[in-house]
Design a protein around this motif. Structure first.
Motif, PDB file in Angstrom:
ATOM      1  N   GLY A 255       0.835  -1.205   0.000  1.00  0.00           N
ATOM      2  CA  GLY A 255       0.000   0.000   0.000  1.00  0.00           C
ATOM      3  C   GLY A 255       0.863   1.247   0.000  1.00  0.00           C
TER       4      GLY A 255
ATOM      5  N   ASN B  91       2.161   1.714  -3.562  1.00  0.00           N
ATOM      6  CA  ASN B  91       1.144   2.239  -4.476  1.00  0.00           C
ATOM      7  C   ASN B  91       0.814   3.703  -4.201  1.00  0.00           C
ATOM      8  OD1 ASN B  91       0.824  -0.009  -6.108  1.00  0.00           O
ATOM      9  ND2 ASN B  91      -0.580  -0.988  -4.648  1.00  0.00           N
TER      10      ASN B  91
ATOM     11  N   HIS C  79       0.375   3.940   5.496  1.00  0.00           N
ATOM     12  CA  HIS C  79       0.489   2.508   5.202  1.00  0.00           C
ATOM     13  C   HIS C  79       1.803   1.947   5.746  1.00  0.00           C
ATOM     14  CE1 HIS C  79      -3.113   1.532   3.000  1.00  0.00           C
ATOM     15  NE2 HIS C  79      -2.960   2.565   2.186  1.00  0.00           N
TER      16      HIS C  79
ATOM     17  N   TYR D 168      -3.032  -9.311  -6.672  1.00  0.00           N
ATOM     18  CA  TYR D 168      -3.782  -8.055  -6.818  1.00  0.00           C
ATOM     19  C   TYR D 168      -2.844  -6.859  -6.607  1.00  0.00           C
ATOM     20  CZ  TYR D 168      -7.733  -4.784  -6.200  1.00  0.00           C
ATOM     21  OH  TYR D 168      -8.636  -3.756  -6.331  1.00  0.00           O
ATOM     22  N   ILE D 169      -2.049  -6.944  -5.553  1.00  0.00           N
ATOM     23  CA  ILE D 169      -1.203  -5.795  -5.213  1.00  0.00           C
ATOM     24  C   ILE D 169      -0.046  -5.661  -6.201  1.00  0.00           C
ATOM     25  CG2 ILE D 169       0.476  -6.784  -3.572  1.00  0.00           C
ATOM     26  CD1 ILE D 169      -1.545  -4.003  -2.465  1.00  0.00           C
TER      27      ILE D 169
ATOM     28  N   CYS E 132      -1.208  -3.998  -9.184  1.00  0.00           N
ATOM     29  CA  CYS E 132      -1.323  -2.556  -8.925  1.00  0.00           C
ATOM     30  C   CYS E 132       0.030  -1.846  -9.082  1.00  0.00           C
ATOM     31  CB  CYS E 132      -1.850  -2.294  -7.516  1.00  0.00           C
ATOM     32  SG  CYS E 132      -3.607  -2.593  -7.324  1.00  0.00           S
TER      33      CYS E 132
ATOM     34  N   HIS F 278      -6.680   0.386  -5.443  1.00  0.00           N
ATOM     35  CA  HIS F 278      -6.118   0.116  -4.117  1.00  0.00           C
ATOM     36  C   HIS F 278      -6.864   0.831  -2.985  1.00  0.00           C
ATOM     37  CE1 HIS F 278      -2.650  -1.249  -1.536  1.00  0.00           C
ATOM     38  NE2 HIS F 278      -3.474  -0.618  -0.731  1.00  0.00           N
ATOM     39  N   CYS F 279      -6.885   2.163  -3.066  1.00  0.00           N
ATOM     40  CA  CYS F 279      -7.368   2.938  -1.913  1.00  0.00           C
ATOM     41  C   CYS F 279      -8.882   2.831  -1.749  1.00  0.00           C
ATOM     42  CB  CYS F 279      -6.985   4.404  -2.055  1.00  0.00           C
ATOM     43  SG  CYS F 279      -5.224   4.637  -2.272  1.00  0.00           S
TER      44      CYS F 279
ATOM     45  N   LEU G  99      -9.907  -2.031  -2.842  1.00  0.00           N
ATOM     46  CA  LEU G  99      -9.263  -3.024  -1.975  1.00  0.00           C
ATOM     47  C   LEU G  99      -9.353  -2.626  -0.499  1.00  0.00           C
ATOM     48  CD1 LEU G  99      -7.713  -5.656  -1.677  1.00  0.00           C
ATOM     49  CD2 LEU G  99      -5.592  -4.340  -1.853  1.00  0.00           C
ATOM     50  N   ASP G 100      -8.868  -1.418  -0.182  1.00  0.00           N
ATOM     51  CA  ASP G 100      -8.940  -0.994   1.224  1.00  0.00           C
ATOM     52  C   ASP G 100     -10.384  -0.925   1.702  1.00  0.00           C
ATOM     53  OD1 ASP G 100      -6.241  -0.883   1.498  1.00  0.00           O
ATOM     54  OD2 ASP G 100      -6.058   1.307   1.414  1.00  0.00           O
TER      55      ASP G 100
ATOM     56  N   TYR H  26     -12.313  -4.101 -10.702  1.00  0.00           N
ATOM     57  CA  TYR H  26     -11.523  -4.460  -9.520  1.00  0.00           C
ATOM     58  C   TYR H  26     -12.330  -5.026  -8.363  1.00  0.00           C
ATOM     59  CZ  TYR H  26      -7.856  -2.396 -12.208  1.00  0.00           C
ATOM     60  OH  TYR H  26      -6.978  -2.153 -13.220  1.00  0.00           O
TER      61      TYR H  26
END
Ligand SMILES: [Fe+2]
Ligand SMILES: [Fe+2]
Lengths: 516, 335
Positions: B134, B137, B161, B200-201, B204, B217-218, B221-222, B289
């Motif tokens: 995180g 990214n 993060h 996934y990450i 990214c 991501h933000c 996912l988060d 996503y």
């Protein structure tokens, strides 16, 4: 399996390693060279990122705690300074012009440093340098913002401070500091670290911040002094990062040495040229002077950087060649620069003025070999002209060096009566330089430097007029239109200090606030 | 010279900087957030193109498909500038520190049932790598995003993060030892339940459009992960006999998500509200996503909830969709 009940106590170094490099993993769903695409192209060879020695060990919780404590103190002092009209306590409103130079020319670079360190803080494959660069990115944002906040109150009462973010991108002389940082930002990540992390933060930083911060202290400016002092502990971290970065590159592979040397040479010179503005500030703009530029140069470069390069000799790194010219130039550049700003005060966002009798005597004493011989006569000539009502304003745009973008004002190292001109041909065009060193930088990367946004040419090409201006109109006044494009308020931000609104207001306000 | 200044009121020539006045009006005093944010990033007359990205200017709005007439519409409702950000985080870290100290001083970790302690380590320790991801990214967002209004909070997010990766590391050292961290890294790199998230990450990491990265991501996912780990799983562990101990050790993460959501919500709302094209683009990214994030979270969710995992994720997805609907963005699958 039972949980361990007695645990081995981890050392600070081990614990910090778990908090940083222990977090990283080798990617496999995406190749590492796609995740870190810019780590190779400069030719720097890194074999083992784990050999990086963390120059400081700061976890985020500690960072937040310490930095918040500093912010609390800084803003408390600022609030008190502003509340009490602290600006009226400065020696003289001339002093505020150094803040104009700083807020417009330096603070936007702090912001660029923040973005540049964000970029390298994303791109280095090694976790150690990556985390350290990220913290520096955050610190640099702090510097940009605390500087803006410290000078915000000055902007309410003085001219020339109202548009720093716009002026850095437009005003002619601003391309000197700006192109310096654009140059570093657009280089590869390793060169950026040599340019900013090492050459600027380590070798030259004392020549920038000490003069401004002690200038503030000497001249009664608690506001600017406070952010300067408050940034010191950040700067200490930045310096150790810059030095570790150099050491790391040099130790990783002998092939890195000539590349690093080339960058040190280039960025020391780029930095020295930008510092011309500081030289002028110290010798001419501070009402109460701290020390001369020449003295500062001798202490912070000749002594300190001299010792540093002696230390680096074991890696095969030498003092940059350009130091020889800087050694000669220290007697000249501040005078040459102030003489230039005196003439171009009509298109600048700060005031200029002639040195007083006392100032001139100080300059003679500090520069016994050069001031009386080459520069005093020039200022005294302008003084005589001004007395006759002919204050000299130059409106002919000067030719600029293609690399450092300073007007061609510097003299030949072996003849202070001759302006130094150098040139190179590239792609069928001629390019001009202020010095052998700028020419050398250009010749090494001409494709880069031909791109430069040269303020004088841009004006001639008609790119520096406000939208809707019509250069073919019979009453078109080019200078006025350029000032509008710059957002320089004609008659308020520019021209001589004598007779300015700043001068008048300060005298009036100071009187009301000191009479009983 | 020491001057004795009387406190007098002098009339200022102006209230704030020109570029700030243009946005808020010349007659208003500006806040520190406004003066420390508006137009700080250069937008014109760049000198050179990056050697490493010659297709772009130094800062270039065309690095994303999202188009804004004014990038300073993406303001942070928390009004964070460096000073207010560090003060806010210092308060949170003080609370977290007190909780860690309490757990450590009283040896509360030893009071946890063995299975709960085991499960907590299995679930939370691999996450420290995800949090480091995180950080990576969000550093891209801070570096290549457009406009200080967005990039400053993006940097704060990145550092947050990193901080959370470090808090999770500390959690590992309170509940276990270094060997547990090594085992968790092994699980992250090779354990089947974590590979969805790791993929996934890593995908990214190489994403080129920064707003897409922000969304993936933000937001997405988060938006599922924090409620899963620091909501559902936290409640689950507490109910299994963990009591408040694990909540204390993950307090920072739980509080952070509430704070962070204020920012991510505002960015999505304002960007989507700008134009139908932006809204369609954001919805299309979410359409891509959201299913990937759901699938990626299933592995760890299964470790906690077994066969109930899909239902838990489904429920979190519903909450996520409701959250986005309030921002004017639909998560319904198109097509
Ligand atoms: Fe700085
Ligand atoms: Fe030059």
């Amino acid at each position: 399996m039972d949980m361990p009940t007695t645990k081995k106590k981890l050392g600070i170094k081990e614990r910090y390693a778990l908090m940083t490099r222990g977090l990283d993993w080798e990617t496999s769903y995406q190749p590492m060279d796609k995740v870190f695409p810019y780590a190779q192209f400069e030719g720097i060879k890194i074999h083992d990122w784990d050999k990086w020695e963390d120059p400081f060990r700061l976890t985020m919780d500690a960072y937040w705690k310490y930095q918040a404590e500093k912010e609390r103190k800084l803003y408390a002092i600022l609030d008190a300074f502003n509340q009490n009209n602290g600006h009226l306590g400065v020696t003289d409103a001339r002093y505020v012009n150094t803040l104009k130079l700083f807020l417009n020319g330096i603070s936007p670079l702090e912001y660029m440093a923040h973005r540049g360190f964000a970029h390298v803080g994303r791109q280095f494959p090694g976790v150690g340098p990556r985390v350290a660069c990220q913290m520096q990115s955050l610190d640099e944002l702090r510097h940009a913002q605390t500087q803006i906040h410290s000078m915000s109150n000055y902007n309410k009462y003085y001219n020339g401070l109202h548009s720093p973010t716009e002026m850095i991108q437009k005003v002619w002389y601003m391309s000197v500091p700006r192109s310096f940082f654009d140059d570093a930002y657009t280089a590869g990540p390793f060169e950026f670290m040599v340019a900013i992390g090492f050459s600027f933060e380590y070798v030259l930083t004392n020549l920038l911040f000490v003069p401004f911060v002690s200038g503030a202290a000497y001249n009664g400016d608690m506001g600017a002094m406070t952010f300067g002092f408050s940034a010191q502990s950040d700067e200490a971290r930045h310096m150790t990062l810059g030095l570790e970065c150099i050491r790391f590159m040099l130790e990783q592979d002998p092939d890195n040495i000539p590349i690093v040397q080339k960058w040190i040479d280039k960025w020391t010179w780029r930095g020295i040229r930008v510092l011309t503005l500081v030289a002028m500030m110290m010798d001419y703009m501070l009402p109460k002077k701290v020390m001369s530029w020449k003295e500062a140069w001798e202490i912070y470069f000749e002594e300190n950087a001299g010792a540093l390069f002696n230390d680096l000799a074991r890696y095969g790194i030498k003092m940059p060649e350009c130091a020889k010219q800087a050694f000669i130039d220290k007697d000249h550049i501040s005078h040459q620069a102030w003489a230039t700003f005196y003439q171009y005060s009509g298109i600048s966002n700060f005031h200029s003025w002639l040195p007083s009798e006392e100032d001139k005597d100080w300059l003679s004493a500090k520069y016994p070999d050069t001031f009386d011989k080459y520069y005093r006569p020039r200022f005294e000539h302008w003084e005589a002209e001004a007395k006759e009502g002919r204050r000299f304003y130059n409106t002919t745009l000067p030719q600029l060096c293609q690399v450092c973008q300073i007007p061609m004002i510097f003299t030949e190292p072996d003849d202070p009566t001759q302006i130094c001109y150098r040139e190179s041909d590239f792609g069928g065009e001629k390019y001009h330089f202020c010095s052998d060193h700028c020419k050398h930088i250009f010749d090494d990367e001409p494709e880069k430097y031909v791109q430069a946004w040269m303020p004088a040419q841009q004006i001639y090409q008609g790119n520096c007029f406000p939208e809707g201006a019509d250069p073919t109109a019979p009453d078109f006044n080019a200078v006025e239109e350029v000032l509008k494009y710059y957002n320089i308020h004609n008659g308020r931000d520019n021209m001589d200090y004598v007779g300015s609104e700043d001068e008048k207001n300060f005298a009036e306000w100071r009187q009301t606030s000191t009479k009983n | 010279m020491q001057l004795d200044l009387r406190t007098v009121t002098i009339k200022p020539l102006r209230q704030t900087f020109s570029h700030v006045a243009r946005r808020i009006g010349a007659d208003k005093a500006a806040s520190r957030y406004q003066e420390g944010t508006f137009d700080l990033q250069a937008t014109m007359n760049f000198h050179y193109r990056p050697l490493w990205a010659p297709d772009y200017e130094i800062f270039d709005a065309s690095r994303t498909a999202i188009v804004m007439a004014d990038w300073y519409k993406l303001l942070d409702p928390r009004q964070y500038y460096y000073g207010s950000y560090t003060l806010a985080r210092a308060r949170m870290q003080e609370a977290a520190e007190a909780d860690f100290a309490l757990v450590e001083d009283r040896g509360l970790a030893d009071s946890l049932p063995h299975a709960v302690r085991r499960l907590a380590m299995d679930l939370y320790l691999p996450l420290r790598h995800l949090e480091w991801g995180g950080n990576t990214n969000c550093m891209s967002l801070a570096a290549y995003g457009f406009g200080t209004a967005f990039t400053s909070p993006a940097l704060f997010h990145a550092m947050d993060h990193l901080g959370m990766a470090q808090y999770l590391t500390r959690l590992g050292l309170v509940l276990g030892d270094e060997a547990e961290l090594t085992a968790a890294k092994q699980a992250w790199v090779a354990g089947p339940e974590w590979q969805g998230l790791r993929k996934y990450i890593e995908d990214c990491f190489v994403m080129q459009d920064w707003f897409e990265l922000f969304t993936a991501h933000c937001v997405v996912l988060d938006g599922l992960l924090f409620p899963l780990f620091f909501g559902e799983i936290d409640t689950h562990l507490a109910a299994q006999g963990g009591g408040a101990v694990l909540s204390m050790l993950t307090r920072f993460e739980a509080e952070w998500f509430i704070d962070a959501t204020k920012w991510t919500n505002a960015v999505i709302k304002n960007a989507a509200g700008e134009s139908a094209a932006n809204k369609a683009q954001i919805e299309s990214w979410i359409g891509t996503y959201l299913p990937l994030a759901q699938a990626a979270l299933e592995g760890p969710a299964r470790s906690a909830f077994g066969a109930e995992a899909p239902a838990v994720i489904e429920q979190l997805t519903e909450q996520f969709s409701a959250r986005l609907a309030k921002l004017g963005v639909s998560t319904a699958q198109k097509g």
